[in-house]
Design a protein around this motif. Structure first.
Motif, PDB file in Angstrom:
ATOM      1  N   ALA A  54     -13.331  17.318  -2.922  1.00  0.00           N
ATOM      2  CA  ALA A  54     -11.944  17.780  -2.896  1.00  0.00           C
ATOM      3  C   ALA A  54     -11.014  16.723  -2.318  1.00  0.00           C
ATOM      4  O   ALA A  54      -9.883  16.551  -2.789  1.00  0.00           O
ATOM      5  CB  ALA A  54     -11.849  19.072  -2.076  1.00  0.00           C
ATOM      6  N   ARG A  55     -11.482  15.998  -1.307  1.00  0.00           N
ATOM      7  CA  ARG A  55     -10.652  14.936  -0.730  1.00  0.00           C
ATOM      8  C   ARG A  55     -10.475  13.781  -1.708  1.00  0.00           C
ATOM      9  O   ARG A  55      -9.421  13.157  -1.769  1.00  0.00           O
ATOM     10  CB  ARG A  55     -11.278  14.445   0.574  1.00  0.00           C
ATOM     11  CG  ARG A  55     -11.164  15.420   1.732  1.00  0.00           C
ATOM     12  CD  ARG A  55     -11.555  14.770   3.049  1.00  0.00           C
ATOM     13  NE  ARG A  55     -12.951  14.345   3.045  1.00  0.00           N
ATOM     14  CZ  ARG A  55     -13.966  15.117   3.439  1.00  0.00           C
ATOM     15  NH1 ARG A  55     -13.732  16.358   3.831  1.00  0.00           N
ATOM     16  NH2 ARG A  55     -15.214  14.650   3.427  1.00  0.00           N
ATOM     17  N   GLU A  56     -11.502  13.493  -2.488  1.00  0.00           N
ATOM     18  CA  GLU A  56     -11.449  12.376  -3.425  1.00  0.00           C
ATOM     19  C   GLU A  56     -10.706  12.722  -4.718  1.00  0.00           C
ATOM     20  O   GLU A  56     -10.281  11.821  -5.437  1.00  0.00           O
ATOM     21  CB  GLU A  56     -12.873  11.926  -3.760  1.00  0.00           C
ATOM     22  CG  GLU A  56     -13.613  11.339  -2.563  1.00  0.00           C
ATOM     23  CD  GLU A  56     -15.100  11.185  -2.836  1.00  0.00           C
ATOM     24  OE1 GLU A  56     -15.520  11.482  -3.983  1.00  0.00           O
ATOM     25  OE2 GLU A  56     -15.833  10.776  -1.907  1.00  0.00           O
ATOM     26  N   ASN A  57     -10.591  14.006  -5.006  1.00  0.00           N
ATOM     27  CA  ASN A  57      -9.928  14.448  -6.243  1.00  0.00           C
ATOM     28  C   ASN A  57      -8.861  15.486  -5.909  1.00  0.00           C
ATOM     29  O   ASN A  57      -9.003  16.658  -6.251  1.00  0.00           O
ATOM     30  CB  ASN A  57     -10.953  15.041  -7.215  1.00  0.00           C
ATOM     31  CG  ASN A  57     -12.037  14.061  -7.592  1.00  0.00           C
ATOM     32  OD1 ASN A  57     -11.900  13.302  -8.530  1.00  0.00           O
ATOM     33  ND2 ASN A  57     -13.136  14.090  -6.830  1.00  0.00           N
ATOM     34  N   PRO A  58      -7.797  15.089  -5.235  1.00  0.00           N
ATOM     35  CA  PRO A  58      -6.801  16.061  -4.759  1.00  0.00           C
ATOM     36  C   PRO A  58      -6.129  16.848  -5.879  1.00  0.00           C
ATOM     37  O   PRO A  58      -5.785  18.018  -5.684  1.00  0.00           O
ATOM     38  CB  PRO A  58      -5.790  15.186  -4.007  1.00  0.00           C
ATOM     39  CG  PRO A  58      -6.012  13.800  -4.515  1.00  0.00           C
ATOM     40  CD  PRO A  58      -7.449  13.710  -4.856  1.00  0.00           C
ATOM     41  N   SER A  59      -5.938  16.263  -7.043  1.00  0.00           N
ATOM     42  CA  SER A  59      -5.277  16.996  -8.124  1.00  0.00           C
ATOM     43  C   SER A  59      -6.162  18.106  -8.659  1.00  0.00           C
ATOM     44  O   SER A  59      -5.712  19.240  -8.873  1.00  0.00           O
ATOM     45  CB  SER A  59      -4.904  16.040  -9.255  1.00  0.00           C
ATOM     46  OG  SER A  59      -6.054  15.371  -9.752  1.00  0.00           O
ATOM     47  N   ARG A  60      -7.459  17.812  -8.843  1.00  0.00           N
ATOM     48  CA  ARG A  60      -8.383  18.831  -9.341  1.00  0.00           C
ATOM     49  C   ARG A  60      -8.761  19.818  -8.243  1.00  0.00           C
ATOM     50  O   ARG A  60      -9.107  20.964  -8.518  1.00  0.00           O
ATOM     51  CB  ARG A  60      -9.633  18.166  -9.900  1.00  0.00           C
ATOM     52  CG  ARG A  60      -9.352  17.277 -11.107  1.00  0.00           C
ATOM     53  CD  ARG A  60     -10.585  16.513 -11.527  1.00  0.00           C
ATOM     54  NE  ARG A  60     -11.651  17.391 -11.956  1.00  0.00           N
ATOM     55  CZ  ARG A  60     -12.888  16.985 -12.248  1.00  0.00           C
ATOM     56  NH1 ARG A  60     -13.190  15.701 -12.123  1.00  0.00           N
ATOM     57  NH2 ARG A  60     -13.803  17.844 -12.638  1.00  0.00           N
ATOM     58  N   ALA A  61      -8.687  19.385  -6.992  1.00  0.00           N
ATOM     59  CA  ALA A  61      -9.077  20.242  -5.871  1.00  0.00           C
ATOM     60  C   ALA A  61      -8.078  21.363  -5.612  1.00  0.00           C
ATOM     61  O   ALA A  61      -8.339  22.243  -4.797  1.00  0.00           O
ATOM     62  CB  ALA A  61      -9.250  19.410  -4.610  1.00  0.00           C
ATOM     63  N   LYS A  62      -6.931  21.339  -6.319  1.00  0.00           N
ATOM     64  CA  LYS A  62      -5.974  22.433  -6.157  1.00  0.00           C
ATOM     65  C   LYS A  62      -6.566  23.771  -6.585  1.00  0.00           C
ATOM     66  O   LYS A  62      -6.102  24.832  -6.186  1.00  0.00           O
ATOM     67  CB  LYS A  62      -4.706  22.133  -6.957  1.00  0.00           C
ATOM     68  CG  LYS A  62      -3.885  20.976  -6.410  1.00  0.00           C
ATOM     69  CD  LYS A  62      -2.654  20.709  -7.261  1.00  0.00           C
ATOM     70  CE  LYS A  62      -1.839  19.533  -6.708  1.00  0.00           C
ATOM     71  NZ  LYS A  62      -0.664  19.224  -7.556  1.00  0.00           N
ATOM     72  N   LEU A  63      -7.589  23.698  -7.433  1.00  0.00           N
ATOM     73  CA  LEU A  63      -8.250  24.920  -7.875  1.00  0.00           C
ATOM     74  C   LEU A  63      -9.092  25.544  -6.763  1.00  0.00           C
ATOM     75  O   LEU A  63      -9.444  26.717  -6.830  1.00  0.00           O
ATOM     76  CB  LEU A  63      -9.142  24.626  -9.086  1.00  0.00           C
ATOM     77  CG  LEU A  63      -8.424  24.091 -10.333  1.00  0.00           C
ATOM     78  CD1 LEU A  63      -9.442  23.721 -11.397  1.00  0.00           C
ATOM     79  CD2 LEU A  63      -7.422  25.101 -10.859  1.00  0.00           C
TER      80      LEU A  63
END
Length: 502
Positions: A54-63
């Motif tokens: 989630a830290r490495e993929n902040p845009s996708r981690a919004k889910l």
């Protein structure tokens, strides 16, 4: 009901607050005992890896749903602190302590439970992918606005509890009607008790009931889930129709829901799903004269209390009314889903797990396949004597009567049931095999029997068996509960050096 105040629902409020808190207590205990070996730092699906992604993929981690562990680094010790805190707060609510203060005190207590448990379920991945997780979250959020003992419960919150129960029951009914043919030809319950994820002590007896009874059960189920939920809203008519009839209709509907759920409690293990439904059913049970007057009303005349409306503080009416309006907006996707051709089951339409869509068992499996895990310390797997790991809830030993665990949730056992329904073995199961080869203590404590008593096995293998309940004649011969036949070898004997953790 008296405008803003549900004056006859004081007992309903007490049961709702204490019952929902008791289920949170069970959920936190279940998490305390199982999260670390399943999802902890060295778990089968390590939560720290998910949070790192989630830290490495902040845009996708919004889910990813809200969790405290996005801001505070996860450790197993912090998880334990969160669980113990949740247990303490839940116990206080069950004892009725926060309810003795003003309404914002139990509100804060329930919101702490809701936020704490959401922080856990949000990183729970496969092991927390059950509909009753979001049900507990939504019920806890609504319970936060039921108020305290010195005032009547707000009408809008009681109605929102009915709406939650309606979505839960009617959604399940619609899923079944649209699902497998077995629900339409009335044969579903001829299979259900034998093939359900975790049978209980009475499941075999229920399975052996005659076919006509099972068909009648399905008819009653359709009636209780598709017709009865509409009558939960009958008490609202009491605002315009004098007399006890609207309240009695609501009580009757709630009683039918509770009784059908109690039958499921007696014949299966569905974690807290059935217990939560029973608790929510009490929201429609009104008892005239049970409403508690506020302390201020008993000591001061009404005309000197302009800040009270129907015994409820004005600020609390504003808060609960805003909640009702917000729910009107949030509920639109769930309402559409109930009547959609492709109805979603156990779906959330927002990150906060509110106004969800519910429903379960749209199809019933006709055959029970169990994955049996065996181990040996012998050097040669071809001539070895194999010993079977025994799980707490899922079938294994054919002579063992299934135990009653619900509302406690055995997460590993449940996911073992799902494995044969998939197309391939999941990564968590490969990690589980590795932990068995390592004789990992926390993982072994999730099981009922470690046949090697803590020793490291040289080899582990996995077989599939078809299980069915014994007939009465078969049971009289050797008192076995199950009979099973071996199907195939799923995982050939593997040693620790041959299998890699995903």
């Amino acid at each position: 009901m008296d405008g803003f105040a549900a004056v006859d629902f004081e007992i309903a409020r007490q049961i709702l607050e204490r019952g929902i808190a008791a289920l949170y207590l069970v959920a936190f205990v279940s998490t305390l005992n199982q999260f670390r070996p399943l999802l902890g730092e060295h778990g089968l699906q390590p939560a720290p890896q998910l949070l790192a992604w989630a830290r490495e993929n902040p845009s996708r981690a919004k889910l990813l749903r809200p969790t405290l562990f996005r801001r505070i680094a996860y450790t197993d010790r912090r998880l334990a602190v969160l669980c113990w805190s949740g247990i303490a707060v839940a116990a206080l609510i069950v004892a009725g302590v926060p309810q003795l203060g003003p309404p914002w005190v139990p509100m804060i207590a329930f919101l702490l439970l809701w936020g704490g448990y959401m922080s856990i379920s949000s990183i729970g991945q496969t092991f927390y992918g059950f509909g009753w997780e979001m049900l507990l979250l939504e019920a806890g959020f609504l319970a936060a606005f039921l108020g305290s003992n010195d005032q009547p419960p707000p009408t809008v919150v009681i109605v929102l509890m009915w709406w939650l129960l309606f979505r839960l029951e009617f959604g399940a009914g619609m899923i079944k009607i649209r699902g497998g043919r077995e629900w339409r030809d009335l044969t579903a319950l001829m299979y259900h008790y034998e093939t359900q994820p975790m049978p209980g002590p009475l499941s075999r007896q229920a399975h052996l009931l005659p076919a006509w009874f099972h068909r009648l059960e399905v008819i009653v189920n359709h009636f209780s889930q598709l017709v009865v939920p509409w009558f939960l809203f009958a008490p609202i008519l009491g605002l315009w129709i004098p007399g006890p009839v609207p309240a009695l209709v609501g009580c009757g509907a709630a009683a039918i829901v509770a009784l059908t759920q109690l039958w499921l409690v007696l014949t299966g293990n569905f974690a807290w799903l059935n217990w939560a439904t029973i608790v929510l059913a009490f929201s429609a049970m009104s008892i005239p004269g049970s409403g508690a007057e506020s302390v201020v009303e008993r000591t001061q005349p009404a005309e000197t209390q302009p800040w009270l409306i129907n015994g409820i503080p004005l600020y609390w009416i504003v808060i609960t009314s805003a909640l009702g309006l917000a729910y009107v907006v949030l509920s639109w996707p769930a309402l559409r889903n109930l009547f959609a051709r492709r109805q979603l089951m156990n779906a959330s339409f927002n990150r906060w797990q509110l106004a969800n869509a519910y429903g379960a068992f749209g199809t019933v499996t006709k055959e029970r396949i169990e994955y049996i895990v065996e181990a040996t310390t012998d050097a040669d797997p071809d001539t070895a004597e194999w010993h079977e790991y025994q799980f707490k809830g899922k079938p294994g030993d054919v002579r063992r009567i299934p135990r009653q665990y619900a509302p406690y949730h055995l997460r590993l056992d449940w996911l073992m049931w799902f494995l044969p329904l998939g197309q391939s073995l999941e990564d968590w199961f490969t990690a589980f095999v590795v932990r068995l080869l390592e004789a990992d203590g926390p993982t072994l404590r999730l099981l009922r029997v470690d046949p090697l008593a803590g020793q490291r096995p040289r080899w582990v293998r996995v077989l599939s068996y078809r299980y069915r309940f014994t007939t009465r004649a078969e049971h009289r011969v050797d008192h076995a509960v199950w009979t099973r036949d071996r199907r195939r070898l799923l995982i050939r004997p593997v040693s620790l050096g041959e299998v890699e953790e995903p």
